[in-house]
Design an enzyme around this catalytic site. Structure first.
Site, short mmCIF file in Angstrom:
data_model
loop_
_atom_site.label_atom_id
_atom_site.label_comp_id
_atom_site.label_asym_id
_atom_site.label_seq_id
_atom_site.Cartn_x
_atom_site.Cartn_y
_atom_site.Cartn_z
N GLU A 98 -0.19 9.34 -7.10
CA GLU A 98 0.36 10.62 -6.69
C GLU A 98 1.81 10.50 -6.25
O GLU A 98 2.21 9.50 -5.68
CB GLU A 98 -0.47 11.16 -5.53
N CYS A 144 8.12 11.14 -2.52
CA CYS A 144 7.42 9.90 -2.20
C CYS A 144 6.78 9.37 -3.48
O CYS A 144 6.04 10.08 -4.15
CB CYS A 144 6.33 10.18 -1.17
N CYS A 202 -3.97 -1.92 -3.71
CA CYS A 202 -3.05 -2.87 -3.07
C CYS A 202 -3.85 -4.10 -2.68
O CYS A 202 -4.99 -3.99 -2.21
CB CYS A 202 -2.42 -2.25 -1.83
N CYS A 235 -4.49 -4.42 4.53
CA CYS A 235 -4.28 -4.02 5.92
C CYS A 235 -5.55 -3.29 6.37
O CYS A 235 -6.10 -2.46 5.63
CB CYS A 235 -3.05 -3.13 6.04
N CYS A 256 -5.89 0.65 6.33
CA CYS A 256 -5.37 1.35 5.15
C CYS A 256 -6.45 1.40 4.08
O CYS A 256 -6.98 0.37 3.68
CB CYS A 256 -4.13 0.63 4.62
N SER A 287 9.52 0.92 1.67
CA SER A 287 8.68 0.52 2.80
C SER A 287 7.85 -0.70 2.40
O SER A 287 7.22 -0.71 1.35
CB SER A 287 7.74 1.68 3.18
N HIS A 323 3.44 -2.39 13.10
CA HIS A 323 2.10 -2.02 13.56
C HIS A 323 1.51 -2.81 14.73
O HIS A 323 0.43 -2.48 15.22
CB HIS A 323 1.08 -2.06 12.41
N ASN A 339 -4.29 8.17 10.42
CA ASN A 339 -5.02 9.18 9.64
C ASN A 339 -6.39 8.62 9.29
O ASN A 339 -6.48 7.70 8.48
CB ASN A 339 -4.26 9.50 8.35
N CYS A 397 -6.86 19.08 -2.29
CA CYS A 397 -7.07 17.74 -2.81
C CYS A 397 -8.51 17.28 -2.60
O CYS A 397 -9.04 16.52 -3.37
CB CYS A 397 -6.14 16.78 -2.08
N1 SAH Z 1 2.72 -0.92 1.24
C1 SAH Z 1 3.85 -0.42 1.91
C2 SAH Z 1 4.20 1.02 1.59
C3 SAH Z 1 3.07 2.01 1.45
S1 SAH Z 1 2.17 2.42 2.86
C4 SAH Z 1 3.71 -0.63 3.40
O1 SAH Z 1 2.64 -1.00 3.86
O2 SAH Z 1 4.70 -0.44 4.09
C5 SAH Z 1 3.26 3.48 3.79
C6 SAH Z 1 2.92 3.47 5.31
O3 SAH Z 1 1.66 4.13 5.59
C7 SAH Z 1 2.81 2.08 5.87
O4 SAH Z 1 3.54 1.98 7.07
C8 SAH Z 1 1.33 1.97 6.11
O5 SAH Z 1 1.03 1.00 7.06
C9 SAH Z 1 0.97 3.36 6.55
N2 SAH Z 1 -0.49 3.64 6.54
C10 SAH Z 1 -1.46 3.05 5.79
N3 SAH Z 1 -2.67 3.55 6.09
C11 SAH Z 1 -2.49 4.49 7.04
C12 SAH Z 1 -3.36 5.37 7.77
N4 SAH Z 1 -4.66 5.40 7.54
N5 SAH Z 1 -2.80 6.20 8.68
C13 SAH Z 1 -1.46 6.21 8.89
N6 SAH Z 1 -0.59 5.42 8.22
C14 SAH Z 1 -1.09 4.55 7.32
FE1 SF4 Z 2 -0.99 -2.29 1.00
FE2 SF4 Z 2 -1.04 -2.65 3.65
FE3 SF4 Z 2 0.77 -0.96 2.55
FE4 SF4 Z 2 -1.87 -0.34 2.57
S1 SF4 Z 2 -0.51 -0.55 4.33
S2 SF4 Z 2 -0.45 -0.10 0.86
S3 SF4 Z 2 -2.84 -2.40 2.28
S4 SF4 Z 2 0.62 -3.20 2.26
#
Ligand code: SAH
Ligand code: SF4
Length: 371
Positions: free
Chosen positions: A91, A114, A121, A125, A128, A206, A230, A305, A348
């Site tokens: 998306e 965006c 991925c 994390c 995520c 990012s 984080h 979220n 969505c």
């Molecule tokens: N992979 C990259 C970019 C995509 S994620 C990164 O991790 O930076 C973009 C942002 O959304 C990151 O800071 C990520 O940690 C955050 N993110 C991931 N899951 C999330 C969630 N459930 N609630 C809020 N932010 C989240």
């Molecule tokens: Fe990948 Fe972590 Fe970014 Fe999620 S927050 S997209 S798992 S690097």
């Protein structure tokens, strides 16, 4: 398979033209047709010779991934769901902000897109949901640029604007630095004056902190940088962002300092997802102030979220405010992200299975990460 011209950097395009007996300026001409005029049909490129147009049509295409869904919220937030094959979708989300403050102290139109870089991925994390689903594949440069190409031409006609996308954030699905070559090629096109001409300060990547790739980015294509921190210490970050076990905070901060030397902005944005009872205490805020102190930075707090089965919760508003206050009182510029486009989120939710899950997450993350 035909070559998709959307994914060729200027240099690659010039070499390609040379191989086909054409002068380098043809590449620039074609790039302007594609990226600036949004033309996807060689037949419409009136100043290109008929012979070359026929040659192009025989071996190349100009194509973004097919659109599965296109939704606009009342606040103007718009998102496209793209089909990238084998049941996977990605998306791109557009957020118009009207006249916003610019760096020169004036005000001008800002519209941010965006963009996704991978389906799934590999970095896992813990908070995520992309990470929990595992890695599917890297997007090609054409699929990455295709999101911007499609958004620009769709928005251009509706909004009657030449350049509706003024800012791009590489904050959609995936870890952009884990798809280094394709992301750099795509970003070079975003920056190229013969393509989208976006300034380096308005293009943000990012990352969760792939240190060697960050060093390579500094030399290959320095753009504005957001780093997903984080946690204020390694013990906690090891759990939340497992790549920390390989590249701990100290190494990451050193890489940020090296990056700033060549970056278009003189600070890094640290993203910090707030997870109730995990990393949101006032004591942890104080520790965060100490941890980031070596690096000129801004902090972007993102209240978590939730998604089904995540095991985490979003902190109470008072806890978020208390955390923010500690950072601000220590002199750190700190923002808390707000959600926009709720109605789109609801729409969505009507999508099926995996597609729904992934795309809703991208939407929310983007909204809460905008800088
Ligand atoms: N992979 C990259 C970019 C995509 S994620 C990164 O991790 O930076 C973009 C942002 O959304 C990151 O800071 C990520 O940690 C955050 N993110 C991931 N899951 C999330 C969630 N459930 N609630 C809020 N932010 C989240
Ligand atoms: Fe990948 Fe972590 Fe970014 Fe999620 S927050 S997209 S798992 S690097």
């Amino acid at each position: 398979m035909s070559l998709n011209l959307l994914g060729l950097s200027r240099q690659q395009f010039e070499s390609w033209c040379a191989e086909h007996g054409e002068k380098p300026f043809r590449a620039r001409q074609l790039m302007r047709w594609m990226h600036q005029s949004g033309v996807g049909d060689f037949g419409l490129m009136s100043d290109v010779s008929k012979g070359f147009r026929e040659q192009l049509a025989a071996c190349a295409v100009i194509a973004a991934p097919p659109v599965l869904r296109d939704t606009t919220a009342p606040d103007g937030t718009r998102k496209w769901l793209f089909d990238v094959g084998t049941g996977n979708a990605i998306e791109a989300v557009y957020i118009p902000e009207g006249d916003a403050d610019d760096e020169e102290g004036g005000r001008r139109y800002r519209g941010t897109l965006c963009v996704s870089s991978q389906t799934g991925c590999a970095l896992e994390c813990s908070f995520c949901s992309t990470g929990r689903q595992g890695f599917n594949r890297n997007l090609t440069a054409a699929e990455i640029v295709g999101q911007l190409w499609h958004a620009s031409r769709s928005l251009g006609s509706v909004l009657g604007m030449d350049r509706p996308v003024t800012n791009v954030v590489m904050m959609g699905m995936g870890e952009p630095l884990a798809n280094f070559d394709n992301v750099v090629t795509a970003m070079q096109l975003m920056l190229d004056d013969h393509a989208y001409g976006i300034s380096r300060r308005r293009l943000t990547l990012s990352t969760s902190g792939l240190v060697p790739a960050l060093d390579r980015l500094r030399d290959a294509c320095p753009v504005a940088l957001a780093v997903s921190l984080h946690a204020p210490n390694d013990a906690l970050r090891d759990q939340l962002v497992p790549i920390n076990r390989k590249y701990p905070i100290r190494q990451l901060l050193d890489a940020c300092l090296r990056y700033i030397e060549k970056a278009p902005r003189d600070f890094v944005t640290f993203e910090y997802v707030l997870l109730a009872g995990v990393n949101d205490s006032v004591e942890q805020a104080r520790e965060l102030v100490r941890t980031v102190s070596p690096v000129p930075c801004k902090i972007n707090l993102i209240p978590f979220n939730p998604f089904p089965g995540s095991g985490y919760e979003r902190p109470a508003t008072t806890a978020i405010a208390a955390f923010r206050d500690v950072l601000q009182q220590a002199g750190l510029t700190t923002t808390v992200r707000k959600t926009r486009g709720d109605t789109i989120d609801a729409a969505c939710g009507q999508l099926a299975g995996q597609v729904r899950d992934r795309t809703r997450r991208v939407q929310r993350r983007f909204e809460e990460n905008r800088t």
